[in-house]
Design a protein around this motif. Structure first.
Motif, mmCIF file in Angstrom:
data_model
loop_
_atom_site.group_PDB
_atom_site.id
_atom_site.type_symbol
_atom_site.label_atom_id
_atom_site.label_comp_id
_atom_site.label_asym_id
_atom_site.label_seq_id
_atom_site.Cartn_x
_atom_site.Cartn_y
_atom_site.Cartn_z
ATOM 1 N N LYS A 41 0.813 -1.226 0.000
ATOM 2 C CA LYS A 41 0.000 0.000 0.000
ATOM 3 C C LYS A 41 0.839 1.266 0.000
ATOM 4 O O LYS A 41 0.314 2.372 -0.050
ATOM 5 N N TYR A 42 2.162 1.085 0.123
ATOM 6 C CA TYR A 42 3.044 2.258 0.159
ATOM 7 C C TYR A 42 3.924 2.299 -1.069
ATOM 8 O O TYR A 42 4.318 1.263 -1.586
ATOM 9 N N ARG A 43 4.247 3.505 -1.497
ATOM 10 C CA ARG A 43 5.287 3.642 -2.519
ATOM 11 C C ARG A 43 5.953 5.008 -2.365
ATOM 12 O O ARG A 43 5.357 5.947 -1.820
ATOM 13 N N PHE A 44 7.188 5.063 -2.868
ATOM 14 C CA PHE A 44 7.877 6.354 -2.912
ATOM 15 C C PHE A 44 7.511 7.052 -4.207
ATOM 16 O O PHE A 44 7.326 6.404 -5.238
ATOM 17 N N HIS A 45 7.414 8.348 -4.142
ATOM 18 C CA HIS A 45 7.296 9.123 -5.370
ATOM 19 C C HIS A 45 8.394 10.175 -5.336
ATOM 20 O O HIS A 45 8.300 11.176 -4.624
ATOM 21 N N ASP A 46 9.480 9.882 -6.059
ATOM 22 C CA ASP A 46 10.608 10.827 -6.074
ATOM 23 C C ASP A 46 10.249 12.011 -6.954
ATOM 24 O O ASP A 46 9.697 11.824 -8.041
ATOM 25 N N HIS A 47 10.558 13.214 -6.491
ATOM 26 C CA HIS A 47 10.220 14.409 -7.278
ATOM 27 C C HIS A 47 11.219 14.585 -8.410
ATOM 28 O O HIS A 47 12.422 14.552 -8.179
ATOM 29 N N GLU A 48 10.673 14.783 -9.617
ATOM 30 C CA GLU A 48 11.580 15.093 -10.736
ATOM 31 C C GLU A 48 11.900 16.589 -10.680
ATOM 32 O O GLU A 48 13.021 17.020 -10.814
ATOM 33 N N LYS A 49 10.843 17.371 -10.433
ATOM 34 C CA LYS A 49 11.040 18.819 -10.386
ATOM 35 C C LYS A 49 11.226 19.216 -8.917
ATOM 36 O O LYS A 49 10.371 18.914 -8.082
ATOM 37 N N LEU A 50 12.351 19.859 -8.626
ATOM 38 C CA LEU A 50 12.624 20.205 -7.232
ATOM 39 C C LEU A 50 12.400 21.691 -6.998
ATOM 40 O O LEU A 50 12.631 22.501 -7.893
ATOM 41 N N ALA A 51 11.937 22.025 -5.787
ATOM 42 C CA ALA A 51 11.852 23.440 -5.413
ATOM 43 C C ALA A 51 13.267 24.016 -5.492
ATOM 44 O O ALA A 51 14.247 23.267 -5.319
ATOM 45 N N HIS A 52 13.375 25.321 -5.733
ATOM 46 C CA HIS A 52 14.707 25.882 -5.992
ATOM 47 C C HIS A 52 15.688 25.676 -4.838
ATOM 48 O O HIS A 52 16.882 25.656 -5.017
ATOM 49 N N TYR A 53 15.162 25.497 -3.617
ATOM 50 C CA TYR A 53 16.067 25.353 -2.465
ATOM 51 C C TYR A 53 16.351 23.883 -2.122
ATOM 52 O O TYR A 53 17.127 23.600 -1.237
ATOM 53 N N ALA A 54 15.702 22.945 -2.819
ATOM 54 C CA ALA A 54 15.871 21.534 -2.448
ATOM 55 C C ALA A 54 16.834 20.841 -3.395
ATOM 56 O O ALA A 54 16.905 21.180 -4.574
ATOM 57 N N ASN A 55 17.615 19.870 -2.867
ATOM 58 C CA ASN A 55 18.426 19.101 -3.797
ATOM 59 C C ASN A 55 18.026 17.626 -3.833
ATOM 60 O O ASN A 55 18.646 16.835 -4.515
ATOM 61 N N ALA A 56 16.967 17.258 -3.122
ATOM 62 C CA ALA A 56 16.354 15.928 -3.252
ATOM 63 C C ALA A 56 15.014 15.971 -2.539
ATOM 64 O O ALA A 56 14.855 16.687 -1.539
ATOM 65 N N ALA A 57 14.036 15.252 -3.062
ATOM 66 C CA ALA A 57 12.716 15.225 -2.411
ATOM 67 C C ALA A 57 11.962 13.979 -2.832
ATOM 68 O O ALA A 57 12.042 13.542 -3.989
ATOM 69 N N THR A 58 11.268 13.398 -1.886
ATOM 70 C CA THR A 58 10.444 12.245 -2.192
ATOM 71 C C THR A 58 9.174 12.310 -1.346
ATOM 72 O O THR A 58 9.172 12.928 -0.274
ATOM 73 N N ASP A 59 8.118 11.701 -1.851
ATOM 74 C CA ASP A 59 6.895 11.572 -1.046
ATOM 75 C C ASP A 59 6.707 10.102 -0.695
ATOM 76 O O ASP A 59 7.061 9.229 -1.493
ATOM 77 N N ILE A 60 6.109 9.855 0.450
ATOM 78 C CA ILE A 60 5.608 8.507 0.726
ATOM 79 C C ILE A 60 4.128 8.560 0.422
ATOM 80 O O ILE A 60 3.393 9.376 0.998
ATOM 81 N N GLU A 61 3.702 7.732 -0.530
ATOM 82 C CA GLU A 61 2.293 7.710 -0.917
ATOM 83 C C GLU A 61 1.627 6.460 -0.361
ATOM 84 O O GLU A 61 2.261 5.408 -0.244
#
Ligand code: GAP
Length: 514
Positions: A303-323
């Motif tokens: 029931k879980y998956r990661f969703h890594d962000h392709e587009k990053l906010a200008h201040y971030a250098n990595a981002a992922t969501d737990i869905e």
């Protein structure tokens, strides 16, 4: 799809009927996207919060908590970028006078292509049975490929428009896709314009010169502006973290899906301060740790998956969501972001105060980098509630609604029930309840048949029922009924505390994390 919508409606109705979630101000016809938690809801919510809090502050030597105020100096929101950039693109339909988020209208259109593809796949899976090769089908079926190509083109155009903040292009996409207003059915749209999501209010009387302040849209800034206070008074050494649970407010325009998108909600956020250059190591650590925290609840790994962000906010250098897979699809429950030194540097700039860390091992000062984990309490509540709800067919025309909550999160851990309301059984049951209530949330119930009482406890997710009968008076044993299996076994009253603790204590859950 319609079926899933019906399931969701049933779950929402159950949440109200059994005292979990009520519409705010209901007797005044409600306040949109604001909800109240009832007698069972508040217990479930508190247990989720305790699970998160203790996993952060008790299982990590280098994480401490704070509780900062909701009101903060307004310049904080200028520094953080919220005043200028915490916006949603809005569009109105001139006929229905309804307002929509332009990005949501387009995202829904993209989701329609996904639905079409999934329907083709499901149809083919049914047709080919065991021999069905889904990967091959997705790669070669002409209809799937056609839908996929249209979807990808739309997605790319949309992502670029969002990236460039190109409001005219967002409107053009809506026109080109022939998106209609669900109320009026027309395509009579206004221009798209930006709308800031922060709630504003005034502090102080007007005569004194009132100051505009905001209700915080995230708890994180309260952590950033207290970074130095905590680091110095707690003699914290990098790497270390600061955790906080608290309310946040956003003037969401499209408020949908019950408590998924609210105007007043609660966040559990942790900022982890690290040496510049070490952020990817800790990003990965927190990405794994947070997923482990979710999966330890045992609601099903798929029931879980990661969703890594392709587009990053200008201040971030990595981002992922737990869905999490909600009845309305996989949705973000938590975000994990590597925010570089953006926030601390901004506060240094706007406050004029030095916010640096002297690293005794490196013998130099620097602005720490930050890994953030940010989860919405209400979304977590919704994911637990939806995935644990079951309308179960027991055979012979018998059914029950049961909430299979992970036992440590259940609002009531144990119900003590005298089999009948006489012969000294209620007194004995009370005695047991009074003994157990020091360790567990317990309910006493003597009304209606024992079967009805079991069903009532199933419907609020109580993991155990203790039934007191005539034999109890003779040998001090009771029947212990398990919610999920409905199995009953005879146990000595003296063993109850130990048996229950092993299953329902938060301890048992926290131990799975280490
Ligand atoms: N400090 C980072 C931050 O606030 P976010 O992705 O905007 O990031 C973090 O929010 C989490 O807060 C989300 O993953 C979600 O669980 C929750 N959240 C955000 N907006 C919400 C809303 N309107 N209603 C309920 N929960 C919300």
């Amino acid at each position: 799809m319609a079926k899933q919508e019906d399931v969701f409606k049933t779950i929402v109705a159950h949440a109200k009927e059994y005292g979990f979630v009520f519409q705010s101000s209901e007797i005044y016809d409600g306040l949109s996207a604001v909800y109240d938690y009832g007698q069972n809801g508040v217990e479930l919510k508190n247990n989720i919060k305790r699970y998160w809090w203790e996993s952060m502050t008790m299982l990590h030597d280098n994480i401490v908590g704070i509780d900062s105020a909701i009101f903060m100096h307004p310049t904080i929101w200028k520094a953080s970028g919220h005043v200028d950039a915490f916006n949603d693109p809005l569009i109105d339909n001139k006929d229905s006078k309804k307002r929509y988020r332009a990005d949501v209208l387009i995202e829904d259109e993209i989701a329609k292509f996904d639905d079409k593809i999934n329907k083709e796949v499901a149809k083919a899976a049914k047709r080919f049975g065991e021999s069905f090769d889904e990967e091959m089908f997705r790669k070669t079926n002409p209809r799937v490929l056609e839908h996929q190509a249209k979807r990808d083109a739309l997605h790319e155009r949309f992502a670029k428009a969002m990236n460039d903040n190109d409001l005219a292009e967002l409107r053009q996409i809506i026109i080109d896709q022939e998106i209609v207003c669900p109320i009026s059915g027309t395509r009579n749209w206004t221009d798209v314009r930006q709308f800031n999501l922060m709630f504003k209010t005034e502090m102080g009387s007007t005569a004194d010169g009132a100051m505009n302040v905001y209700l915080r849209p995230e708890t994180a800034q309260g952590i950033f502006v207290n970074y130095l206070n905590v680091q110095k008074t707690g003699r914290m050494r990098i790497p270390f973290g600061i955790a906080q649970i608290g309310k946040a407010f956003r003037n969401e325009i499209v408020a949908r899906q019950f408590i998924f998108r609210m105007r007043e909600f609660e966040q559990m956020e942790m900022q982890f301060f690290v040496r510049p250059g070490e952020e990817m190591h800790y990003f990965d650590y927190w990405r794994q740790w947070r997923m482990r925290w979710h999966k330890a609840l045992g609601m099903g790994d798929s029931k879980y998956r990661f969703h890594d962000h392709e587009k990053l906010a200008h201040y971030a250098n990595a981002a992922t969501d737990i869905e999490f897979e909600m009845p309305f699809g996989f949705k973000e429950v938590e975000g994990i972001h590597s925010r570089t030194d953006f926030d601390l540097s901004q506060h240094e700039k706007y406050s004029g105060k030095k916010i640096q860390y002297f690293d005794p091992e490196l013998n130099k000062s620097y602005t720490p980098y930050v890994i953030e984990t940010s989860i919405g309490v209400d979304r977590m509540f919704l994911s637990v509630f939806c995935s644990c709800y079951e309308d179960q067919d027991l055979g012979n025309g018998d059914r029950r609604v049961v909430l299979h909550f992970p036992a440590p999160l259940a609002p009531v851990k144990c119900a003590v029930l005298p089999l009948i309301k006489k012969d000294g059984l209620p007194e004995k049951a009370r005695e047991i309840q009074h003994r157990l209530r020091f360790d567990f949330t317990c309910q006493y119930d003597e009304k209606d048949s024992i079967g009805k009482r079991y069903r009532r406890q199933d419907a609020i997710g109580t993991p155990y029922c203790v039934t007191v009968d005539h034999q109890t008076l003779e040998d001090n044993t009771v029947t212990l009924r398990h919610r999920d299996t409905m199995e009953q076994k005879r146990v000595a009253i003296d063993e109850l505390e130990g048996m229950l603790a092993a299953e329902v204590s938060l301890n048992s859950l926290l131990r799975k994390l280490l």
